[in-house]
Design a protein around this motif. Structure first.
Motif, PDB file in Angstrom:
ATOM      1  N   THR A 256       0.866  -1.150  -0.063  1.00 16.40           N
ATOM      2  CA  THR A 256      -0.228  -0.077  -0.114  1.00 16.40           C
ATOM      3  C   THR A 256       0.844   1.264   0.062  1.00 16.40           C
ATOM      4  O   THR A 256       2.197   1.278   0.000  1.00 16.40           O
ATOM      5  CB  THR A 256      -0.898   0.100   1.302  1.00 16.40           C
ATOM      6  OG1 THR A 256      -0.256   0.129   2.357  1.00 16.40           O
ATOM      7  CG2 THR A 256      -1.727  -1.248   1.458  1.00 16.40           C
ATOM      8  N   ALA A 257       0.249   2.309   0.073  1.00 13.71           N
ATOM      9  CA  ALA A 257       0.948   3.568   0.283  1.00 13.71           C
ATOM     10  C   ALA A 257       1.836   3.849   1.266  1.00 13.71           C
ATOM     11  O   ALA A 257       2.893   4.440   1.381  1.00 13.71           O
ATOM     12  CB  ALA A 257      -0.035   4.910   0.170  1.00 13.71           C
ATOM     13  N   ALA A 258       1.654   3.007   2.404  1.00 10.85           N
ATOM     14  CA  ALA A 258       2.310   2.995   3.737  1.00 10.85           C
ATOM     15  C   ALA A 258       3.687   2.489   3.312  1.00 10.85           C
ATOM     16  O   ALA A 258       4.693   2.554   4.060  1.00 10.85           O
ATOM     17  CB  ALA A 258       1.802   2.131   4.758  1.00 10.85           C
TER      18      ALA A 258
ATOM     19  N   SER B 248       7.614   4.550   1.856  1.00  8.92           N
ATOM     20  CA  SER B 248       7.946   5.350   3.021  1.00  8.92           C
ATOM     21  C   SER B 248       9.786   5.251   3.197  1.00  8.92           C
ATOM     22  O   SER B 248      10.405   4.729   2.300  1.00  8.92           O
ATOM     23  CB  SER B 248       7.513   4.560   4.399  1.00  8.92           C
ATOM     24  OG  SER B 248       8.015   3.285   4.408  1.00  8.92           O
TER      25      SER B 248
ATOM     26  N   PRO C  96       2.865  13.147  -1.811  1.00  9.25           N
ATOM     27  CA  PRO C  96       1.600  13.865  -2.572  1.00  9.25           C
ATOM     28  C   PRO C  96       1.903  14.340  -3.869  1.00  9.25           C
ATOM     29  O   PRO C  96       1.179  14.195  -4.705  1.00  9.25           O
ATOM     30  CB  PRO C  96       1.125  14.780  -1.338  1.00  9.25           C
ATOM     31  CG  PRO C  96       1.781  14.476  -0.221  1.00  9.25           C
ATOM     32  CD  PRO C  96       3.106  13.933  -0.434  1.00  9.25           C
TER      33      PRO C  96
ATOM     34  N   TYR D  22       2.443  11.271  -6.178  1.00 10.82           N
ATOM     35  CA  TYR D  22       1.206  10.875  -6.682  1.00 10.82           C
ATOM     36  C   TYR D  22       0.281  11.567  -7.506  1.00 10.82           C
ATOM     37  O   TYR D  22      -0.108  11.121  -8.556  1.00 10.82           O
ATOM     38  CB  TYR D  22       0.303  10.586  -5.443  1.00 10.82           C
ATOM     39  CG  TYR D  22       0.849   9.359  -4.265  1.00 10.82           C
ATOM     40  CD1 TYR D  22       1.672   8.352  -4.945  1.00 10.82           C
ATOM     41  CD2 TYR D  22       0.377   9.526  -3.044  1.00 10.82           C
ATOM     42  CE1 TYR D  22       2.327   7.680  -3.826  1.00 10.82           C
ATOM     43  CE2 TYR D  22       0.866   8.482  -2.232  1.00 10.82           C
ATOM     44  CZ  TYR D  22       1.840   7.470  -2.596  1.00 10.82           C
ATOM     45  OH  TYR D  22       2.093   6.609  -1.938  1.00 10.82           O
TER      46      TYR D  22
ATOM     47  N   TRP E 114      -2.347   9.520  -9.947  1.00 14.71           N
ATOM     48  CA  TRP E 114      -2.636   8.416  -8.956  1.00 14.71           C
ATOM     49  C   TRP E 114      -3.727   9.372  -7.613  1.00 14.71           C
ATOM     50  O   TRP E 114      -3.655  10.695  -7.677  1.00 14.71           O
ATOM     51  CB  TRP E 114      -1.507   7.870  -8.340  1.00 14.71           C
ATOM     52  CG  TRP E 114      -0.920   6.736  -9.164  1.00 14.71           C
ATOM     53  CD1 TRP E 114      -1.042   6.634 -10.439  1.00 14.71           C
ATOM     54  CD2 TRP E 114       0.418   6.149  -8.808  1.00 14.71           C
ATOM     55  NE1 TRP E 114       0.042   5.838 -11.053  1.00 14.71           N
ATOM     56  CE2 TRP E 114       0.747   5.283 -10.011  1.00 14.71           C
ATOM     57  CE3 TRP E 114       1.136   6.141  -7.604  1.00 14.71           C
ATOM     58  CZ2 TRP E 114       1.953   4.892 -10.122  1.00 14.71           C
ATOM     59  CZ3 TRP E 114       2.141   5.206  -7.817  1.00 14.71           C
ATOM     60  CH2 TRP E 114       2.634   4.587  -8.974  1.00 14.71           C
ATOM     61  N   THR E 115      -4.316   8.506  -7.070  1.00 15.71           N
ATOM     62  CA  THR E 115      -5.223   8.939  -5.900  1.00 15.71           C
ATOM     63  C   THR E 115      -4.233   9.226  -4.839  1.00 15.71           C
ATOM     64  O   THR E 115      -2.854   8.899  -4.714  1.00 15.71           O
ATOM     65  CB  THR E 115      -6.401   7.816  -5.302  1.00 15.71           C
ATOM     66  OG1 THR E 115      -5.496   6.579  -4.989  1.00 15.71           O
ATOM     67  CG2 THR E 115      -6.905   7.639  -6.434  1.00 15.71           C
ATOM     68  N   PRO E 116      -4.650  10.151  -3.868  1.00 18.16           N
ATOM     69  CA  PRO E 116      -3.803  10.526  -2.588  1.00 18.16           C
ATOM     70  C   PRO E 116      -3.344   9.196  -1.865  1.00 18.16           C
ATOM     71  O   PRO E 116      -2.611   9.562  -1.091  1.00 18.16           O
ATOM     72  CB  PRO E 116      -4.685  11.318  -1.680  1.00 18.16           C
ATOM     73  CG  PRO E 116      -5.758  11.958  -2.674  1.00 18.16           C
ATOM     74  CD  PRO E 116      -5.914  11.068  -4.045  1.00 18.16           C
ATOM     75  N   ASP E 117      -3.999   8.171  -2.018  1.00 17.26           N
ATOM     76  CA  ASP E 117      -3.638   6.884  -1.405  1.00 17.26           C
ATOM     77  C   ASP E 117      -2.630   6.107  -2.327  1.00 17.26           C
ATOM     78  O   ASP E 117      -2.318   4.877  -2.072  1.00 17.26           O
ATOM     79  CB  ASP E 117      -4.603   6.132  -0.782  1.00 17.26           C
ATOM     80  CG  ASP E 117      -5.723   5.463  -1.652  1.00 17.26           C
ATOM     81  OD1 ASP E 117      -5.507   6.019  -2.754  1.00 17.26           O
ATOM     82  OD2 ASP E 117      -6.534   5.095  -1.298  1.00 17.26           O
ATOM     83  N   GLY E 118      -2.231   6.669  -3.469  1.00 18.51           N
ATOM     84  CA  GLY E 118      -1.142   5.889  -4.406  1.00 18.51           C
ATOM     85  C   GLY E 118      -1.819   4.842  -5.077  1.00 18.51           C
ATOM     86  O   GLY E 118      -1.056   3.860  -5.707  1.00 18.51           O
ATOM     87  N   LYS E 119      -3.004   5.076  -5.456  1.00 18.58           N
ATOM     88  CA  LYS E 119      -3.322   4.008  -6.533  1.00 18.58           C
ATOM     89  C   LYS E 119      -3.843   4.729  -7.771  1.00 18.58           C
ATOM     90  O   LYS E 119      -4.388   5.634  -8.112  1.00 18.58           O
ATOM     91  CB  LYS E 119      -4.744   3.557  -5.620  1.00 18.58           C
ATOM     92  CG  LYS E 119      -4.561   2.722  -4.698  1.00 18.58           C
ATOM     93  CD  LYS E 119      -6.097   2.224  -4.079  1.00 18.58           C
ATOM     94  CE  LYS E 119      -5.878   1.382  -2.779  1.00 18.58           C
ATOM     95  NZ  LYS E 119      -7.233   1.086  -2.296  1.00 18.58           N
TER      96      LYS E 119
END
Length: 635
Positions: free
Chosen positions: A578-580, A583, A610, A613, A618-623
């Motif tokens: 995921t976006a996590a 890091s 951000p 992305y 991509w979306t703010p959560d990296g998709k």
């Protein structure tokens, strides 16, 4: 749709040649036009036509391998299970006379990271696979006992590898050549590290060229596959020879005249030690400092003056950045009381990354120790970046009292060359504390309850750049699909040129996203990335078009890179990342260096991620958004 070569199941150590002399070959320019698929569980070998649409849309190598892996495999499987697939893919320019047309890519799920990995190697193995008539080999399942694959044009066989299982890389390659009686055979194999599932084991071809990162050798070992040996005699067909040769002359000319190429020829990659150190970005003693006091003892001039024997080039290369080296008589100090299983006095390397990981990151400036540890990594079949970085984490934990001498079996202080060699050998054979190091620094530090000493991303150790010295490397590392990697977007080039302040975040995210697209497409061609030292993409694209008869332009080419990057991202999302996972360690985000050019600087990932992305669509959560997927033909 499959044209079956034949099939067998290994039994009683027997092997059979698989032959079908009536096979007809499709004419395919640049691409060979066929895939070799090997199911080790069933002992079945099939020859399939290459998907031509995919070839045009993903070019080859990293791109085509990622597409096949995405379409054929569940990303959720365990990386060391028989369900993982191992793909070894060439590009359409692999095996041509385009400068540095030597590369092939290993695509699989990495046991070090759990992410998709695309590990690149040069030498002569990739061209030989093309000459045998195949764009890629897809290995599935697991053999009942150790085996190797022998490819001799149309004749393909699975052979018993009992006599080479347990042998180091150099012995394995020589033994397979002797057994087959084929002196021109090209061999890609694993050493003891791959057999013992060291999570950063590599696949080594031509004894010294490595698909080194993320544990691709452990995947090969998990399948009981010791080697893939290839002999090919068919060549590569070019679509428009006159246009091709005209483009090649321009491409080669610019490269030959380039100061960047000349520097690589003279000193290899080792001068980078001085450049990166000068900017305070040379990670030292597990990233606790940004400059190493011993650089003059481990830089390019040091190698050239004392250890260098000759340059060495891969297939069709006019750079010859490889270093053939020999240890000095002083290295005898490391042979006394050490296990004499693999003491070589000559070999290849170390290159910049190895000089850093086995040197500065471990606080070691003794070149004899670094050279010998590098030889060990090659012959045992391990990634020296992860080896040195994992050892550096253990050294810091030892010096902080978090690991004891009883746990390790010896003192493990920064700067200890004897410990470097002993632990490198122990790791390759998973002996003693080497069994802990073999898991990589993320798992090792977590087991001993101090994960803060892992310096990497997505489970993969950083290469030789401290993002506090080069802010752009922070976003490049964090977002790399295969875990920490400098080859997807190397920002020190622009950050040391005066074009960008190395400590600002301004413009870095957008540049990194665009560079990732460019390098990804470049990886798909089969051409070495080092050609960018003097030959721009404007030179390479006409060569690719003339070879394949597909008229790519710059926009097409970069869009293909973006498509490949996004399909790798989709694969990782399906694997549970995921976006996590985009890091960086807390050390880089909160602990600044106290001295040097990067003093007081931390990595501002909160700003850059951000922006990255957004630059990717991509979306703010990296998709990837549905609009982006539709734009790339992935929706």
């Amino acid at each position: 749709d499959c044209n079956k070569i034949g099939g067998l199941r290994l039994a009683n150590g027997e092997s059979k040649i698989i032959t079908n002399h009536s096979m007809e070959y499709a004419m395919s320019y640049g691409w060979a036009g066929y895939i070799l698929r090997v199911d080790l569980t069933e002992g079945r070998i099939t020859r399939e036509p290459l998907n031509e649409t995919w070839a045009r849309e993903y070019i080859g190598g990293r791109g085509l391998g990622a597409k096949y892996l995405y379409e054929e495999m569940d990303p959720g499987v365990d990386a060391l299970s028989p369900e993982n697939k191992l793909i070894m893919a060439t590009g359409p320019l692999t095996g041509t006379n385009a400068s540095c047309g030597a590369r092939y890519m290993v695509v699989t799920k990495g046991p070090l990271t759990g992410a998709i990995t695309t590990s690149n190697s040069g030498g002569h193995w990739g061209p030989e696979l093309k000459f045998a008539g195949y764009d890629m080999v897809i290995v599935e399942g697991k053999a009942e006992k150790p085996c190797y694959l022998l490819i001799n044009d149309d004749d393909v066989q699975i052979r018993d590898a009992g006599n080479v299982w347990g042998k180091v890389v150099s012995e394995t390659e020589d033994a397979i050549r002797d057994e087959t009686g084929m002196p021109k055979l090209r061999v890609a194999c694993i050493g003891p590290a791959g057999e013992k599932l060291v999570r950063f084991a590599g696949i080594i071809n031509d004894k010294h060229r490595a698909a080194g990162r993320s544990g691709v050798g452990a995947v090969m070992g998990s399948k009981n596959l010791k080697a893939i040996a290839v002999r090919g005699t068919k060549g590569v067909q070019i679509a428009r020879p006159k246009d091709y040769m005209s483009s090649i002359r321009s491409y080669h000319g610019h490269l030959a005249e380039s100061p960047g190429r000349q520097g690589l020829t003279e000193l290899g990659t080792a001068p980078t030690v001085d450049l990166i150190n000068a900017f305070g970005g040379l990670p030292t003693r597990n990233f606790t400092e940004g400059q190493f006091e011993g650089t003059e003892k481990i830089n390019g001039d040091a190698i050239k003056d004392t250890w260098l024997v000759a340059n060495k080039a891969c297939f069709a290369c006019n750079i010859a950045c490889g270093r053939v080296t020999q240890v000095t008589p002083n290295a005898d100090k490391y042979m006394v009381n050490m296990h004499p299983r693999n003491w070589k006095i000559a070999g290849e390397g170390p290159e910049y990354e190895n000089l850093w990981s086995l040197g500065a990151d471990c606080g070691i400036d003794d070149m004899d120790a670094i050279v010998m540890a590098n030889y060990l990594c090659n012959d045992l079949g391990m990634d020296p970046i992860s080896m040195g970085a994992t050892l550096a984490a253990a050294m810091e934990m030892y010096e902080r009292g978090l690991l004891s001498e009883d746990q390790i079996g010896m003192p493990l202080k920064f700067g200890d060359g004897k410990a470097l060699i002993a632990m490198t050998e122990a790791t390759g054979f998973r002996e003693g504390f080497g069994d802990e190091l073999a898991e990589g620094s993320k798992r090792m530090t977590e087991k001993f309850e101090h994960p803060e000493y892992f310096m990497g991303v997505k489970g993969q150790e950083f290469p030789a750049y401290d993002p506090r010295g080069f802010q752009g490397m922070g976003i490049a590392f964090a977002t790399s699909n295969r875990g920490a990697c400098h080859l997807r977007a190397w920002t020190p080039g622009i950050e040391t040129s005066g074009e960008y302040d190395p400590h600002t975040t301004d413009g870095k995210s957008k540049w990194v996203a665009e560079e990732q697209n460019r390098t990804t497409a470049h990886d798909a061609t089969g051409i070495c990335m080092f050609t960018t030292a003097g030959a721009p993409l404007d030179d390479l694209i006409p060569v690719l078009s003339a070879a394949t008869d597909v008229d790519y332009d710059m926009d097409d080419f970069v869009k293909i890179g973006e498509r490949i990057w996004n399909i790798e991202r989709l694969w990782n999302l399906k694997a549970g990342l995921t976006a996590a996972d985009d890091s960086l360690p807390e050390r880089l985000l909160k602990e600044a260096h106290k001295k040097g050019p990067s003093a007081g600087v931390t990595v501002n990932l909160d700003v850059m991620l951000p922006e990255y992305y957004a630059a990717r669509g991509w979306t703010p959560d990296g998709k990837p958004t549905q609009e982006k997927l539709m734009e790339l033909g992935l929706g």
